[in-house]
Design a protein around this motif. Structure first.
Motif, PDB file in Angstrom:
ATOM      1  N   UNK A 274     -18.531 -22.232  11.747  1.00 39.65           N
ATOM      2  CA  UNK A 274     -19.288 -21.261  12.566  1.00 39.65           C
ATOM      3  C   UNK A 274     -20.221 -22.025  13.514  1.00 39.65           C
ATOM      4  N   UNK A 275     -20.827 -23.110  12.998  1.00 41.45           N
ATOM      5  CA  UNK A 275     -21.734 -23.924  13.809  1.00 41.45           C
ATOM      6  C   UNK A 275     -20.967 -24.964  14.629  1.00 41.45           C
ATOM      7  N   UNK A 276     -20.051 -25.677  13.984  1.00 38.96           N
ATOM      8  CA  UNK A 276     -19.326 -26.768  14.663  1.00 38.96           C
ATOM      9  C   UNK A 276     -18.471 -26.242  15.822  1.00 38.96           C
ATOM     10  N   UNK A 277     -18.026 -25.000  15.703  1.00 41.11           N
ATOM     11  CA  UNK A 277     -17.209 -24.402  16.756  1.00 41.11           C
ATOM     12  C   UNK A 277     -17.935 -24.283  18.086  1.00 41.11           C
ATOM     13  N   UNK A 278     -19.271 -24.307  18.046  1.00 36.55           N
ATOM     14  CA  UNK A 278     -20.064 -24.198  19.280  1.00 36.55           C
ATOM     15  C   UNK A 278     -19.871 -25.402  20.202  1.00 36.55           C
ATOM     16  N   UNK A 279     -19.292 -26.485  19.678  1.00 38.12           N
ATOM     17  CA  UNK A 279     -19.005 -27.649  20.527  1.00 38.12           C
ATOM     18  C   UNK A 279     -17.845 -27.383  21.478  1.00 38.12           C
ATOM     19  N   UNK A 280     -17.108 -26.299  21.227  1.00 35.13           N
ATOM     20  CA  UNK A 280     -15.889 -26.025  21.999  1.00 35.13           C
ATOM     21  C   UNK A 280     -15.956 -24.647  22.664  1.00 35.13           C
ATOM     22  N   UNK A 281     -16.909 -24.455  23.596  1.00 39.35           N
ATOM     23  CA  UNK A 281     -17.078 -23.115  24.190  1.00 39.35           C
ATOM     24  C   UNK A 281     -15.858 -22.635  24.973  1.00 39.35           C
ATOM     25  N   UNK A 282     -15.015 -23.570  25.435  1.00 37.97           N
ATOM     26  CA  UNK A 282     -13.840 -23.174  26.228  1.00 37.97           C
ATOM     27  C   UNK A 282     -12.583 -23.005  25.380  1.00 37.97           C
ATOM     28  N   UNK A 283     -12.743 -23.090  24.057  1.00 37.47           N
ATOM     29  CA  UNK A 283     -11.558 -23.015  23.183  1.00 37.47           C
ATOM     30  C   UNK A 283     -11.699 -21.893  22.161  1.00 37.47           C
ATOM     31  N   UNK A 284     -12.022 -20.703  22.678  1.00 33.50           N
ATOM     32  CA  UNK A 284     -12.268 -19.570  21.792  1.00 33.50           C
ATOM     33  C   UNK A 284     -11.040 -19.177  20.974  1.00 33.50           C
ATOM     34  N   UNK A 286      -8.720 -21.159  19.636  1.00 37.75           N
ATOM     35  CA  UNK A 286      -8.626 -22.036  18.461  1.00 37.75           C
ATOM     36  C   UNK A 286      -9.746 -21.740  17.455  1.00 37.75           C
ATOM     37  N   UNK A 287     -10.953 -21.520  17.980  1.00 38.93           N
ATOM     38  CA  UNK A 287     -12.111 -21.266  17.097  1.00 38.93           C
ATOM     39  C   UNK A 287     -11.903 -19.940  16.347  1.00 38.93           C
ATOM     40  N   UNK A 288     -11.384 -18.950  17.060  1.00 36.54           N
ATOM     41  CA  UNK A 288     -11.100 -17.661  16.423  1.00 36.54           C
ATOM     42  C   UNK A 288     -10.058 -17.833  15.316  1.00 36.54           C
ATOM     43  N   UNK A 289      -9.058 -18.667  15.575  1.00 40.94           N
ATOM     44  CA  UNK A 289      -7.999 -18.909  14.578  1.00 40.94           C
ATOM     45  C   UNK A 289      -8.578 -19.607  13.337  1.00 40.94           C
ATOM     46  N   UNK A 295      -5.468 -19.477   4.997  1.00 45.35           N
ATOM     47  CA  UNK A 295      -5.029 -20.648   4.240  1.00 45.35           C
ATOM     48  C   UNK A 295      -5.650 -21.896   4.870  1.00 45.35           C
ATOM     49  N   UNK A 296      -5.838 -22.929   4.060  1.00 43.25           N
ATOM     50  CA  UNK A 296      -6.368 -24.185   4.593  1.00 43.25           C
ATOM     51  C   UNK A 296      -5.430 -24.765   5.649  1.00 43.25           C
ATOM     52  N   UNK A 297      -4.125 -24.590   5.436  1.00 45.66           N
ATOM     53  CA  UNK A 297      -3.145 -25.126   6.405  1.00 45.66           C
ATOM     54  C   UNK A 297      -3.345 -24.472   7.781  1.00 45.66           C
ATOM     55  N   UNK A 298      -3.652 -23.164   7.794  1.00 40.82           N
ATOM     56  CA  UNK A 298      -3.886 -22.462   9.069  1.00 40.82           C
ATOM     57  C   UNK A 298      -5.166 -22.984   9.741  1.00 40.82           C
ATOM     58  N   UNK A 302      -5.259 -25.042  13.380  1.00 42.35           N
ATOM     59  CA  UNK A 302      -6.077 -24.586  14.519  1.00 42.35           C
ATOM     60  C   UNK A 302      -7.078 -25.677  14.926  1.00 42.35           C
ATOM     61  N   UNK A 303      -7.696 -26.320  13.936  1.00 40.30           N
ATOM     62  CA  UNK A 303      -8.692 -27.366  14.221  1.00 40.30           C
ATOM     63  C   UNK A 303      -8.050 -28.554  14.921  1.00 40.30           C
ATOM     64  N   UNK A 304      -6.815 -28.901  14.500  1.00 46.10           N
ATOM     65  CA  UNK A 304      -6.144 -30.062  15.085  1.00 46.10           C
ATOM     66  C   UNK A 304      -5.690 -29.827  16.512  1.00 46.10           C
ATOM     67  N   UNK A 305      -5.692 -28.549  16.945  1.00 48.88           N
ATOM     68  CA  UNK A 305      -5.292 -28.293  18.340  1.00 48.88           C
ATOM     69  C   UNK A 305      -6.500 -28.285  19.285  1.00 48.88           C
ATOM     70  N   UNK A 306      -7.701 -28.618  18.753  1.00 48.85           N
ATOM     71  CA  UNK A 306      -8.890 -28.687  19.621  1.00 48.85           C
ATOM     72  C   UNK A 306      -8.820 -29.937  20.501  1.00 48.85           C
TER      73      UNK A 306
END
Length: 309
Positions: A274-284, A286-289, A295-298, A302-306
């Motif tokens: 929730x906090x770390x996602x703020x580093x990626x304002x243009x990648x909503x 991926x952050x939403x995903x 699942x952890x895999x999901x 999503x995180x690896x596509x940042x």
């Protein structure tokens, strides 16, 4: 380089010993980690489970211990308990704004009645055989209460006052009130720690230019957003996406050992994202995903596509 110390703020449920250990290994730069508050009561026998977060064997870096209580007897009993674990200092929480905490006159609830607060501190300082630091807000209802609080705090030989210059009624809304902080700064400067809304090295510079000679700066949400913030403030390299992801991978592995439950681990990681996602304002997308992952895999996919930061 400023000799001001940098501390991690205690955040309930987030800055656990697991988080602190992994953070120290990956990023460092932090001069001291404050563990989230522990609540003893007069009649409660503090169990090992209650103390788990501060047990020496669980902490790669010895934390500062924080207690939240409404009576001096609970405080004194707790102090004896942690001295037996090798601690010689304790932080009294007078800042937590949570409704359930305030109802029991703990945390910032203690600020509601300054006379009772004075009495509590008198009984604590009169009887305690341990170094004491305080973490406080600037008042309960309004910033006009700061003067009275300073008059009370002036009476006691605390080692450090960590001041979050919002009042309880503001929770974490709006901006910290620098006028209130200035009042405490004039009185306690060398024993004063600033806490509130430090999200970047620029924010840090603004505070240290405005209030030179402070004892320390405490950062909470700013570190959970950007775990490299302490390193950056000390002139080190900026956060990179790759190291953020490997930080999360190690957190995941440690949490899995601890909880042995994918659901619990997912919940913990999302809380931090929730906090770390703020580093990626243009990648909503991926952050939403990440936030919706079941699942952890999901979440990891999503995180690896940042993109690189």
């Amino acid at each position: 380089m400023n000799s001001m110390k940098l501390y991690l703020a205690p955040m309930e449920g987030i800055t656990t010993y697991t988080y602190r250990n992994v953070h120290a290994r990956h990023f460092g730069g932090c001069d001291g980690y404050y563990a989230p508050f522990i609540v003893p009561t007069d009649n409660e026998k503090l169990s090992i489970k209650t103390l788990r977060g501060i047990l020496p064997e669980n902490n790669a870096v010895k934390p500062y211990v924080q207690v939240m209580c409404s009576t001096h007897t609970a405080f004194l009993e707790f102090a004896n308990k942690i001295k037996a674990l090798g601690y010689d200092e304790v932080n009294l929480n007078l800042g937590c704004p949570s409704g359930t905490v305030v109802k029991k006159r703990r945390g910032s609830g203690a600020l509601k009645d300054p006379d009772s607060l004075d009495k509590l501190l008198y009984n604590i300082f009169e009887n305690a055989d341990i170094k004491i630091t305080l973490k406080s807000r600037a008042g309960f209802y309004s910033h006009g209460e700061m003067d009275r609080l300073i008059d009370i705090y002036k009476k006691y030989p605390f080692k450090r006052l960590i001041l979050h210059p919002r009042v309880r009624e503001e929770f974490y809304e709006g901006v910290p009130n620098h006028e209130s902080f200035l009042k405490a700064y004039k009185e306690f400067k060398m024993r004063l720690c600033y806490n509130g809304n430090i999200y970047s090295s620029e924010d840090y510079k603004e505070i240290t230019n405005k209030f030179p000679g402070l004892d320390s700066i405490m950062i909470g949400r700013g570190c959970v957003k950007n775990p490299a913030i302490f390193r950056e403030i000390k002139g080190g390299k900026k956060l990179e996406t790759g190291e953020l992801l490997s930080f999360f991978k190690e957190l995941e592995a440690c949490y899995m050992k601890l909880f042995d439950s994918e659901k619990n681990v997912l919940h913990k990681l999302k809380e931090i994202w929730v906090h770390a996602g703020e580093n990626f304002p243009d990648n909503q997308k991926e952050i939403k995903a990440i936030k919706k992952a079941t699942r952890l895999s999901e979440l990891n996919s999503a995180a690896e596509s940042l993109p690189p930061l």
